[in-house]
Design an enzyme around this catalytic site. Structure first.
Site, PDB file in Angstrom:
ATOM      1  N   HIS A  66       0.778  -1.128   0.098  1.00  0.00           N
ATOM      2  CA  HIS A  66       0.125  -0.201  -0.036  1.00  0.00           C
ATOM      3  C   HIS A  66       0.836   1.281   0.000  1.00  0.00           C
ATOM      4  O   HIS A  66       0.638   2.237  -0.607  1.00  0.00           O
ATOM      5  CB  HIS A  66      -0.862  -0.090   1.370  1.00  0.00           C
ATOM      6  CG  HIS A  66      -1.976   1.080   1.257  1.00  0.00           C
ATOM      7  ND1 HIS A  66      -2.889   1.256   2.386  1.00  0.00           N
ATOM      8  CD2 HIS A  66      -2.094   2.223   0.453  1.00  0.00           C
ATOM      9  CE1 HIS A  66      -3.744   2.212   1.959  1.00  0.00           C
ATOM     10  NE2 HIS A  66      -3.158   2.823   0.928  1.00  0.00           N
ATOM     11  N   GLU A 113       0.671   8.136  -3.777  1.00  0.00           N
ATOM     12  CA  GLU A 113       1.668   7.952  -2.653  1.00  0.00           C
ATOM     13  C   GLU A 113       2.791   8.645  -2.704  1.00  0.00           C
ATOM     14  O   GLU A 113       3.493   9.014  -1.550  1.00  0.00           O
ATOM     15  CB  GLU A 113       2.117   6.280  -2.902  1.00  0.00           C
ATOM     16  CG  GLU A 113       0.587   5.235  -2.737  1.00  0.00           C
ATOM     17  CD  GLU A 113       0.310   5.359  -1.134  1.00  0.00           C
ATOM     18  OE1 GLU A 113       1.290   5.348  -0.207  1.00  0.00           O
ATOM     19  OE2 GLU A 113      -0.797   5.558  -0.767  1.00  0.00           O
ATOM     20  N   HIS A 117       3.445  10.765   0.601  1.00  0.00           N
ATOM     21  CA  HIS A 117       4.277  10.420   1.542  1.00  0.00           C
ATOM     22  C   HIS A 117       5.693  10.486   0.891  1.00  0.00           C
ATOM     23  O   HIS A 117       6.674  10.622   1.700  1.00  0.00           O
ATOM     24  CB  HIS A 117       3.961   8.883   1.941  1.00  0.00           C
ATOM     25  CG  HIS A 117       2.582   8.590   2.307  1.00  0.00           C
ATOM     26  ND1 HIS A 117       2.333   8.992   3.461  1.00  0.00           N
ATOM     27  CD2 HIS A 117       1.436   8.123   1.505  1.00  0.00           C
ATOM     28  CE1 HIS A 117       0.760   8.707   3.745  1.00  0.00           C
ATOM     29  NE2 HIS A 117       0.190   8.202   2.334  1.00  0.00           N
TER      30      HIS A 117
END
Ligand SMILES: *[C@@H]1O[C@H](CO)[C@@H](O)[C@H](O)[C@H]1NC(C)=O
Ligand SMILES: *[C@@H]1O[C@H](CO)[C@@H](O)[C@H](O)[C@H]1NC(C)=O
Ligand SMILES: *[C@@H]1O[C@H](CO)[C@@H](O)[C@H](O)[C@H]1NC(C)=O
Length: 244
Positions: A66, A113, A117
């Protein structure tokens, strides 16, 4: 020193200070731990809202990535866009191990993502480019291989059999220690269903990092020990209800 050299020095020092101040202002490098988050495709769509399309590729028959999330920090820098060419060398591996299940392009998932992040991780040399960041996450599948840990403990996906929380945890302790979190969703029949696993890492990738007051960004809840836990098999034909 010559005047030119002094000016150059002052200019460089100022630029350095400004860059440092910018990083501190947005907290770029303020994180201590990283969450390596893996998910189980067999139950990803069980609690997915109806407005999302769900497609589980038949070959996603293993735990997938993930994300790799510096803790307590998100969306560090919109100034670092991600392009498909950044991931050209990794795209085959990413497609296999880091797919999206939302009937959208996987690149879109990777870009989110990265934006949320990856840009916060980039202050560490190991993550200082998109290919390093995504490559590091792919490499973490080897030491933190959930499929293998479960198989070794005889924990297999099933509609009929369910597991105690401590049985699942004990299977993972040898590879990731005690600091892991199994996350669950509840299905339409009020069964507790395993969907995600988070392991908290130090910046050197060892497990066991603890951070006080860490904020969690997740729609999932920690699995609890009061009821048994289902580890549903993959059912690409009926991914929202793999075990009717
Ligand atoms: C996936 O998206 C395509 C194109 O938008 C659409 O035709 C198809 O029905 C979608 N599949 C699912 C399972 O929602
Ligand atoms: C569940 O049990 C049924 C009947 O006992 C069996 O046919 C089926 O293969 C089992 N399914 C799984 C996924 O274990
Ligand atoms: C990784 O970092 C942590 C915290 O700094 C340290 O305790 C641990 O020994 C390191 N592990 C390795 C393998 O270097």
């Amino acid at each position: 020193m010559e005047r030119g050299a002094v000016l150059a020095f002052l200019w460089l020092a100022t630029v350095g200070l400004l860059q440092e101040e910018h990083k501190q202002r947005i907290g770029f490098c303020s994180w201590k731990c990283l969450k390596f988050v893996q998910m189980w495709p067999g139950s990803f769509c069980v609690a997915l809202g109806p407005r999302f399309d769900c497609v589980i590729p038949a070959d996603a028959d293993h735990w997938t990535i993930h994300g790799l999330w510096p803790s307590n920090i998100m969306n560090c820098c919109s100034c670092w866009p991600l392009f498909p060419s950044d991931l050209a060398d990794l795209s085959k591996q990413l497609a296999e191990h880091w797919p999206t299940f939302l009937n959208a392009s996987s690149f879109k998932f990777w870009r989110e993502e990265w934006q949320k992040h990856g840009t916060c991780a980039g202050c560490l040399e190991a993550f200082s480019s998109p290919s390093k960041y995504f490559g590091a996450a792919l490499a973490l599948r080897t030491p933190y291989n959930v499929d293998r840990a479960f198989q070794r403990a005889g924990i297999i996906p099933s509609c009929n059999h369910s597991y105690q929380l401590h049985t699942l945890q004990e299977a993972l302790v040898p590879i990731m220690g005690q600091e892991q979190e199994l996350q669950c969703v509840t299905d339409g029949q009020a069964r507790q269903v395993l969907v995600q696993l988070k392991v908290s890492l130090f910046s050197n990738f060892s497990a066991g990092c603890l951070e006080e007051g860490a904020q969690e960004f997740s729609p999932y809840r920690p699995c609890h020990s009061q009821s048994r836990i289902f580890y549903f098999p993959l059912n690409p034909k009926n991914p929202r209800q793999p075990c009717p």
